[in-house]
Design an enzyme around this catalytic site. Structure first.
Site, PDB file in Angstrom:
ATOM      1  N   ARG A   1       2.710   8.532  -6.362  1.00 32.91           N
ATOM      2  CA  ARG A   1       2.364   9.831  -6.993  1.00 32.91           C
ATOM      3  C   ARG A   1       3.023  10.021  -8.370  1.00 32.91           C
ATOM      4  NH1 ARG A   1      -1.487  10.387  -2.916  1.00 32.91           N
ATOM      5  NH2 ARG A   1      -0.610  11.107  -0.968  1.00 32.91           N
TER       6      ARG A   1
ATOM      7  N   ASN B   1      -4.838   6.421  -7.159  1.00 30.03           N
ATOM      8  CA  ASN B   1      -5.474   7.743  -7.064  1.00 30.03           C
ATOM      9  C   ASN B   1      -4.475   8.844  -7.417  1.00 30.03           C
ATOM     10  OD1 ASN B   1      -4.152   7.042  -4.616  1.00 30.03           O
ATOM     11  ND2 ASN B   1      -5.268   8.577  -3.473  1.00 30.03           N
TER      12      ASN B   1
ATOM     13  N   HIS C   1       2.483  14.075   1.237  1.00 30.77           N
ATOM     14  CA  HIS C   1       1.965  15.395   0.853  1.00 30.77           C
ATOM     15  C   HIS C   1       3.038  16.423   1.193  1.00 30.77           C
ATOM     16  CE1 HIS C   1      -2.035  13.797   0.220  1.00 30.77           C
ATOM     17  NE2 HIS C   1      -1.929  13.153   1.377  1.00 30.77           N
TER      18      HIS C   1
ATOM     19  N   ASP D   1       0.813   2.322   3.941  1.00 34.81           N
ATOM     20  CA  ASP D   1      -0.044   3.377   3.388  1.00 34.81           C
ATOM     21  C   ASP D   1       0.751   4.679   3.281  1.00 34.81           C
ATOM     22  OD1 ASP D   1      -2.024   4.868   2.285  1.00 34.81           O
ATOM     23  OD2 ASP D   1      -3.400   4.758   3.974  1.00 34.81           O
TER      24      ASP D   1
ATOM     25  N   HIS E   1       0.836  -1.212   0.000  1.00 41.52           N
ATOM     26  CA  HIS E   1       0.000   0.000   0.000  1.00 41.52           C
ATOM     27  C   HIS E   1       0.868   1.259   0.000  1.00 41.52           C
ATOM     28  CE1 HIS E   1      -4.037   1.836   1.397  1.00 41.52           C
ATOM     29  NE2 HIS E   1      -3.295   2.757   0.821  1.00 41.52           N
TER      30      HIS E   1
ATOM     31  N   HIS F   1     -10.683   0.458   0.237  1.00 39.86           N
ATOM     32  CA  HIS F   1     -10.655   1.487   1.293  1.00 39.86           C
ATOM     33  C   HIS F   1     -12.055   1.503   1.889  1.00 39.86           C
ATOM     34  CE1 HIS F   1      -9.558   5.586   2.984  1.00 39.86           C
ATOM     35  NE2 HIS F   1     -10.855   5.493   3.210  1.00 39.86           N
TER      36      HIS F   1
ATOM     37  N   HIS G   1      -5.808  -0.900   5.347  1.00 42.34           N
ATOM     38  CA  HIS G   1      -5.725  -0.124   6.601  1.00 42.34           C
ATOM     39  C   HIS G   1      -6.940  -0.215   7.523  1.00 42.34           C
ATOM     40  CE1 HIS G   1      -8.055   2.600   4.150  1.00 42.34           C
ATOM     41  NE2 HIS G   1      -7.032   3.106   3.515  1.00 42.34           N
TER      42      HIS G   1
ATOM     43  N   GLY H   1      -2.802  11.770   5.256  1.00 46.86           N
ATOM     44  CA  GLY H   1      -1.814  10.765   4.846  1.00 46.86           C
ATOM     45  C   GLY H   1      -0.481  11.007   5.512  1.00 46.86           C
TER      46      GLY H   1
HETATM   47  O1  DOR Z   1      -5.047   9.287   4.373  1.00 47.12           O
HETATM   48  C1  DOR Z   1      -5.217   8.935   3.203  1.00 47.12           C
HETATM   49  N1  DOR Z   1      -4.401   9.386   2.219  1.00 47.12           N
HETATM   50  N2  DOR Z   1      -6.220   8.106   2.899  1.00 47.12           N
HETATM   51  C2  DOR Z   1      -6.531   7.813   1.627  1.00 47.12           C
HETATM   52  O2  DOR Z   1      -7.437   7.050   1.413  1.00 47.12           O
HETATM   53  C3  DOR Z   1      -5.812   8.434   0.508  1.00 47.12           C
HETATM   54  C4  DOR Z   1      -4.451   8.806   0.921  1.00 47.12           C
HETATM   55  C5  DOR Z   1      -3.756   9.676  -0.081  1.00 47.12           C
HETATM   56  O3  DOR Z   1      -3.734   9.333  -1.272  1.00 47.12           O
HETATM   57  O4  DOR Z   1      -3.190  10.697   0.318  1.00 47.12           O
HETATM   58 ZN    ZN Z   2      -3.726   4.758   0.809  1.00 44.08          ZN
HETATM   59 ZN    ZN Z   3      -7.185   4.301   1.842  1.00 46.24          ZN
END
Ligand code: DOR
Ligand code: ZN
Ligand code: ZN
Length: 446
Positions: free
Chosen positions: A65, A95, A313, A309, A61, A182, A236, A329
């Site tokens: 990016r 995503n 950012h 996960d 996970h 998710h 998660h 995140g």
């Molecule tokens: O905290 C999160 N960040 N949860 C998510 O489902 C997406 C992820 C992200 O892509 O930043």
């Molecule tokens: Zn994630």
């Molecule tokens: Zn998620």
């Protein structure tokens, strides 16, 4: 025959236990695990000085990016973070901007990863709108699984469109790949956001991203797995109720698996309230009661995987004034293994469980061949650790572009000191040695 590389004087974690031995590596793979005198001659030798060698972590996970989100992370910085954390294979979430959804977007991400990545990378795709595309995305595109967000529509399928969702899940069964979910229920999130969304109190954020939102989505998806036979992999999981529902479903024979993150195991909501958004992820930190439930399920074997996960950012995005505008995140690639080794040193975790949930189970669940265990013929994806080395986590030294962490300043005991990917030393004592593009792309294979 002379092999490419011999690693001598190690404690090797094999499927049969820890053995004092060396490893001979040739053409990317482990060709022999044996006492030094029994290893074939090698062009190069490295003395591991009695240190422990674990299978490289497979982190199922990871948000790497790149593309239009490269300001947060790119395939080089993200995989350098992986190498620094002892992770040799990352599975990349869809995503992105543009979304990973379909053959063209997969091809483009693989092209960029091929140029930049220094560890192995495999890919999730979001579900496409056209059900017929699903098998092509796997069989031609090489995605190894699909990712489904129940919290909002990300991809071609609205999670609230039961009919279409059922069709997509059935198609995933036909193709034979898992669907990672998710689990937060979109409708509950929306209703609670209407009620609490004006408030800037973190307490109210937690009421929106509630335990019920997770439990509802888990139960909904379990029901769909029952109807369709889909192998659902829950991402998660954060709550006792969620994990208990999954445990019961497993006992009844449903083909489901689940994952928990180090931050959900180690950070209670009290800590989140103290340090603020730097520790905020979705789903958010929970109570000690939930944390205890997750740990218990880890030992009971209900938790199949620990994954980071890794969701990077910018620091500015984490510092937004409004809690609703903060990007959720946590970058976890560089802290996962040290935190877990610390848990072993503190007597809360054991090595067999660690390697099972970070390497062998991930390879089995996602059908990744030749990786996840240290044995002859497997790829030489491995991490050398110093189990007693103490240091403080310092996010300013991360290779990830996301230089923040809720674990900043935590004292850890246990450090990855060398990472090998496909037989090549990519990280040595915190230095990245690999050239961009030296990592491999791992595709679905029949
Ligand atoms: O905290 C999160 N960040 N949860 C998510 O489902 C997406 C992820 C992200 O892509 O930043
Ligand atoms: Zn994630
Ligand atoms: Zn998620």
């Amino acid at each position: 025959m002379t092999v490419d590389l011999a690693l001598k004087n190690a404690k090797v974690y094999t499927p049969y236990g820890v053995v004092e031995a060396g490893l001979a590596i040739d053409n990317e793979r482990i060709v022999k695990i044996a006492k030094h005198v029994n290893l074939p001659p090698a062009s190069k030798e490295i003395d591991l000085k009695d240190r422990l060698v674990l299978p490289g972590l497979i982190d199922v996970h990871v948000h790497l990016r790149d593309q239009e989100l490269a300001y947060k992370e790119d395939f080089f910085s993200g995989t350098a973070a992986a190498a620094n954390g002892g992770v040799t294979l990352t599975i990349d979430m869809p995503n992105n901007k543009p979304l990973t959804m379909g053959l063209e977007s997969l091809k483009e991400r693989m092209r960029i990863a091929e140029e930049k990545a220094i560890v192995n990378v495999a890919f999730y795709s979001a579900f496409p709108g056209e059900i017929e595309e699903i098998h092509r995305i796997v069989k031609m595109g090489g995605a190894i699984a699909f990712k489904l967000f129940m919290s909002q529509q990300i991809g071609g399928i609205n999670p609230e469109d039961e009919e279409k969702l059922t069709k997509a899940l059935k198609e995933a069964v036909k193709v034979g790949v898992p669907v990672a979910v998710h689990a937060e229920d979109a409708k509950l999130l929306r209703e609670k956001k209407m009620k609490y969304g004006e408030s800037e109190d973190l307490e109210d954020y937690l009421k929106v991203h509630s335990l019920e939102a997770e439990a509802e989505a888990v139960k909904h998806i379990l029901q769909l797995s029952r109807v369709t036979g889909t192998h659902v992999h829950f991402c998660h999981i954060s709550s006792s109720e969620g994990i208990e529902a999954i445990s019961a479903a497993k006992k009844s024979g449903l083909p489901v698996t689940c994952e928990v993150t180090p931050h959900h195991l180690l950070i209670p909501s009290q800590y989140l309230k103290r340090v603020g958004a730097v520790a905020l992820a979705d789903p958010p930190a929970r109570s000690q009661r939930d944390i205890d439930g997750l740990w218990k399920s880890l030992f009971d074997g209900v938790v199949d995987v620990l994954a980071s996960d890794h969701a990077p950012h910018t620091v500015e995005e984490k510092r937004e004034k409004s809690i609703w505008r903060v990007k959720t995140g946590i970058p976890g690639l560089e802290t996962m293994l040290p935190l877990l080794l610390t848990q072993i040193n503190d007597g809360h975790l054991d090595l067999p469980t660690l390697t099972k949930v970070t390497s062998s189970n991930p390879s089995r669940i996602f059908s990744i061949r030749g990786r996840g265990e240290l044995k002859e013929e497997n790829y030489a994806d491995l991490v050398v650790v110093e189990t007693k080395r103490e240091y403080k986590i310092d996010s300013s030294r991360f290779y990830s572009k996301a230089k923040y962490s809720p674990f900043d300043g935590w004292k850890v005991r246990g450090k990855p000191v060398k990472t090998f990917v496909n037989g090549h030393l990519v990280m040595d004592e915190g230095e990245i040695l690999a050239k961009p593009g030296s990592g491999g792309i791992v595709k679905w294979s029949s």
